[in-house]
Each structure stands twice: as structure tokens, then as C-alpha cells.
Design a protein around this motif. Structure first.
Motif, PDB file in Angstrom:
ATOM      1  N   ASP A  54       0.653  -0.831   0.144  1.00 47.90           N
ATOM      2  CA  ASP A  54       0.171  -0.132   0.026  1.00 47.90           C
ATOM      3  C   ASP A  54       1.056   1.578   0.195  1.00 47.90           C
ATOM      4  N   LEU A  55       1.947   1.245   0.299  1.00 50.58           N
ATOM      5  CA  LEU A  55       2.952   1.796   0.244  1.00 50.58           C
ATOM      6  C   LEU A  55       3.688   2.585  -1.028  1.00 50.58           C
ATOM      7  N   ALA A  86       8.377   2.295  -0.478  1.00 49.80           N
ATOM      8  CA  ALA A  86       8.145   0.480  -0.016  1.00 49.80           C
ATOM      9  C   ALA A  86       9.472  -0.231  -0.833  1.00 49.80           C
ATOM     10  N   GLY A  87       9.504   0.870  -1.778  1.00 51.32           N
ATOM     11  CA  GLY A  87      12.051   0.423  -1.760  1.00 51.32           C
ATOM     12  C   GLY A  87      12.399   0.715  -0.367  1.00 51.32           C
ATOM     13  N   THR A  88      12.384   1.796   0.724  1.00 49.15           N
ATOM     14  CA  THR A  88      12.818   2.261   1.181  1.00 49.15           C
ATOM     15  C   THR A  88      13.109   1.661   2.281  1.00 49.15           C
ATOM     16  N   CYS A 125       7.820   4.609  10.031  1.00 52.41           N
ATOM     17  CA  CYS A 125       8.365   5.601  10.339  1.00 52.41           C
ATOM     18  C   CYS A 125       9.634   5.854   9.527  1.00 52.41           C
ATOM     19  N   PHE A 126      10.447   4.863   9.285  1.00 54.41           N
ATOM     20  CA  PHE A 126      11.879   5.278   8.558  1.00 54.41           C
ATOM     21  C   PHE A 126      11.626   5.100   7.431  1.00 54.41           C
ATOM     22  N   ALA A 127      10.458   5.089   6.715  1.00 57.36           N
ATOM     23  CA  ALA A 127      10.233   4.629   5.175  1.00 57.36           C
ATOM     24  C   ALA A 127       9.804   6.589   5.125  1.00 57.36           C
ATOM     25  N   ASN A 128       8.631   6.762   6.282  1.00 56.76           N
ATOM     26  CA  ASN A 128       8.505   8.244   5.856  1.00 56.76           C
ATOM     27  C   ASN A 128       9.356   9.570   6.472  1.00 56.76           C
TER      28      ASN A 128
END
Length: 159
Positions: A19-20, A25-27, A95-98
Motif C-alpha cells: 500500500d506504500l 516501499a523501496g525504502t 517511520c523510517f520510510a516516512n
């Protein structure tokens, strides 16, 4: 009554990886690779090389490594991740991806706030800066933007 283990909250499923948006999503996928051992890191480096070419790939790999290592060195606690093939999205991964997405898009205040959830507050700005630098590479890997080239506009004056 027992105390809940707060360190496991970072692994709580908060959504699905599918859903990202592509950058986030890649991160998360790269995050999982990075922390899955030397063989997975070698696979990650090869994937970067296949997409970016050898010079940019090494810069991207080094940048991503600095970002992850900074989280380990200055983290509030160890970050929790889901397995390589898991379809869930964990709280720490989210959190990391955002953080990377906000920093890449120039949303400095949001990036700093997200960084402060992962590392000591006095280190948040440094983590945001690393995330912004790394995010440019990851954005390119996600197919959303070309790598930025450093250039000097014609009107720039040196002296």
C-alpha cells in the motif's frame, strides 16, 4: 500485571508494504536488506549497481549505509523490522520510510519530527539531512526522478 514490552511496539503491523508509494516501499525493502546480513547487503549493492551504474550505485549504497548506521549508533532503541518476504509494514519501518520521503520532498519540519522518534532529539536534524541525501538516490531507484546533477548556472559568478 505485566508491563508491555515497548521495544516490540516498533514491530507492530501498521499496514501492508504493497500500500506504500514506490519511494517508501523501496525504502522499507532496502532497510530489510541492510539489516539481514552480509549476503543480503551484497544483493542490495548489486541491485543498486544494476539500476544506477557503478559510480552512482556506490554512492547510493554508502549513503544508505550511513543512514542505517546512524540509526543504530544514535537510536533510541533497536529498530524492529519484518522479514524479507513479509507483506506487513512495521511501525519502525513505516517511520523510517516516512522520514526518508519527507526529507526527500523538502519537508524539513516533518522529517525532523520523524527523525526524533528514531534517534535522540539532538541528533534528529543530522538524521534528517542523511535521509534527504539518501532519498534522492532512492527516489531515482523508485523511478520517480532522475538523479540530480550538481551544476553551476550560467549566471553564477565566482568572483
Amino acid at each position: 500485571m505485566t508491563q508491555p514490552q515497548t521495544s516490540l511496539r516498533g514491530g507492530a503491523a501498521v499496514g501492508l508494504l504493497a500500500d506504500l508509494p514506490p519511494l517508501e516501499a523501496g525504502t522499507v525493502r532496502y532497510f530489510r536488506y541492510w539489516f539481514s546480513g552480509p549476503s543480503a547487503r551484497a544483493d542490495l549493492q548489486q541491485a543498486f549497481c544494476n539500476s544506477l551504474g557503478p559510480d552512482s550505485a556506490q554512492s547510493a549504497y554508502d549513503s544508505f549505509g550511513r543512514l542505517c548506521d546512524f540509526c543504530v549508533t544514535h537510536g533510541r532503541r533497536p529498530l524492529i523490522r519484518h522479514g524479507m518476504t513479509c507483506s506487513c509494514l512495521g511501525a519502525d519501518e513505516n517511520c523510517f520510510a516516512n522520514l526518508v520521503a519527507a526529507a526527500t520532498q523538502g519537508e524539513a519540519a516533518d522529517a525532523d519530527l520523524l527523525a526524533a522518534l528514531l534517534v535522540a532529539p539532538q541528533k534528529a536534524r543530522a538524521l534528517s539531512a542523511l535521509a534527504a541525501q539518501t532519498g534522492l538516490f532512492l527516489q531515482h531507484l523508485a523511478g520517480r526522478a532522475p538523479l540530480r546533477r550538481h551544476y553551476r548556472p550560467e549566471a553564477a559568478t565566482l568572483h
